[in-house]
Design a protein around this motif. Sequence first.
Motif, PDB file in Angstrom:
ATOM      1  N   HIS A 120       0.825  -1.209   0.000  1.00 20.45           N
ATOM      2  CA  HIS A 120       0.000   0.000   0.000  1.00 20.45           C
ATOM      3  C   HIS A 120       0.860   1.260   0.000  1.00 20.45           C
ATOM      4  O   HIS A 120       0.541   2.234  -0.692  1.00 20.45           O
ATOM      5  CB  HIS A 120      -0.933   0.000   1.219  1.00 20.45           C
ATOM      6  CG  HIS A 120      -1.998  -1.032   1.111  1.00 20.45           C
ATOM      7  ND1 HIS A 120      -3.320  -0.722   1.154  1.00 20.45           N
ATOM      8  CD2 HIS A 120      -1.942  -2.377   0.943  1.00 20.45           C
ATOM      9  CE1 HIS A 120      -4.040  -1.821   1.036  1.00 20.45           C
ATOM     10  NE2 HIS A 120      -3.223  -2.838   0.913  1.00 20.45           N
ATOM     11  N   SER A 121       1.938   1.264   0.762  1.00 16.47           N
ATOM     12  CA  SER A 121       2.800   2.456   0.801  1.00 16.47           C
ATOM     13  C   SER A 121       3.502   2.667  -0.541  1.00 16.47           C
ATOM     14  O   SER A 121       3.680   3.809  -0.981  1.00 16.47           O
ATOM     15  CB  SER A 121       3.818   2.360   1.930  1.00 16.47           C
ATOM     16  OG  SER A 121       4.660   1.254   1.749  1.00 16.47           O
ATOM     17  N   SER A 144       0.915   4.223  -2.868  1.00 21.93           N
ATOM     18  CA  SER A 144       0.721   5.640  -2.580  1.00 21.93           C
ATOM     19  C   SER A 144       1.860   6.478  -3.150  1.00 21.93           C
ATOM     20  O   SER A 144       1.644   7.532  -3.752  1.00 21.93           O
ATOM     21  CB  SER A 144       0.609   5.846  -1.076  1.00 21.93           C
ATOM     22  OG  SER A 144       0.331   7.175  -0.776  1.00 21.93           O
ATOM     23  N   SER A 145       3.069   6.005  -2.989  1.00 25.11           N
ATOM     24  CA  SER A 145       4.243   6.707  -3.496  1.00 25.11           C
ATOM     25  C   SER A 145       4.198   6.820  -5.016  1.00 25.11           C
ATOM     26  O   SER A 145       4.371   7.901  -5.580  1.00 25.11           O
ATOM     27  CB  SER A 145       5.502   5.965  -3.056  1.00 25.11           C
ATOM     28  OG  SER A 145       6.626   6.485  -3.698  1.00 25.11           O
ATOM     29  N   PHE A 183       1.587   6.337  -7.092  1.00 24.43           N
ATOM     30  CA  PHE A 183       0.377   7.001  -7.564  1.00 24.43           C
ATOM     31  C   PHE A 183       0.521   8.519  -7.516  1.00 24.43           C
ATOM     32  O   PHE A 183      -0.001   9.227  -8.376  1.00 24.43           O
ATOM     33  CB  PHE A 183      -0.821   6.549  -6.732  1.00 24.43           C
ATOM     34  CG  PHE A 183      -2.137   7.059  -7.228  1.00 24.43           C
ATOM     35  CD1 PHE A 183      -2.720   6.521  -8.363  1.00 24.43           C
ATOM     36  CD2 PHE A 183      -2.797   8.077  -6.565  1.00 24.43           C
ATOM     37  CE1 PHE A 183      -3.937   6.979  -8.828  1.00 24.43           C
ATOM     38  CE2 PHE A 183      -4.016   8.550  -7.021  1.00 24.43           C
ATOM     39  CZ  PHE A 183      -4.588   7.998  -8.162  1.00 24.43           C
ATOM     40  N   ASN A 184       1.232   9.021  -6.531  1.00 24.37           N
ATOM     41  CA  ASN A 184       1.411  10.464  -6.386  1.00 24.37           C
ATOM     42  C   ASN A 184       2.527  11.034  -7.260  1.00 24.37           C
ATOM     43  O   ASN A 184       2.664  12.252  -7.364  1.00 24.37           O
ATOM     44  CB  ASN A 184       1.675  10.818  -4.920  1.00 24.37           C
ATOM     45  CG  ASN A 184       0.446  10.617  -4.078  1.00 24.37           C
ATOM     46  OD1 ASN A 184      -0.652  10.958  -4.494  1.00 24.37           O
ATOM     47  ND2 ASN A 184       0.613  10.050  -2.899  1.00 24.37           N
TER      48      ASN A 184
END
Length: 68
Positions: free
Chosen positions: A44-45, A48-49, A51-52
């Motif tokens: 998940h982390s 997030s990294s 995707f941003n």
Amino acid sequence: MEEFDFISPVDRPALLGISNPENLAQTRAALADMGYKVHNVETHSHFSSRFNQVNYHVVIIEETFANT
């Protein structure tokens, strides 16, 4: 260490959050055949990294992604 990958303005990036190796391989192959530059994430982390950082054209996340 995460592999560094350049994305050019003409690339069509796709992001996959798929834990099942068979589904991942099939989805990756299908998107690559359609001309997408495919990135895969394992946590998940990491999702997030990634995707941003990039404006992805396609994002696919399986329902049980990274279910540990």
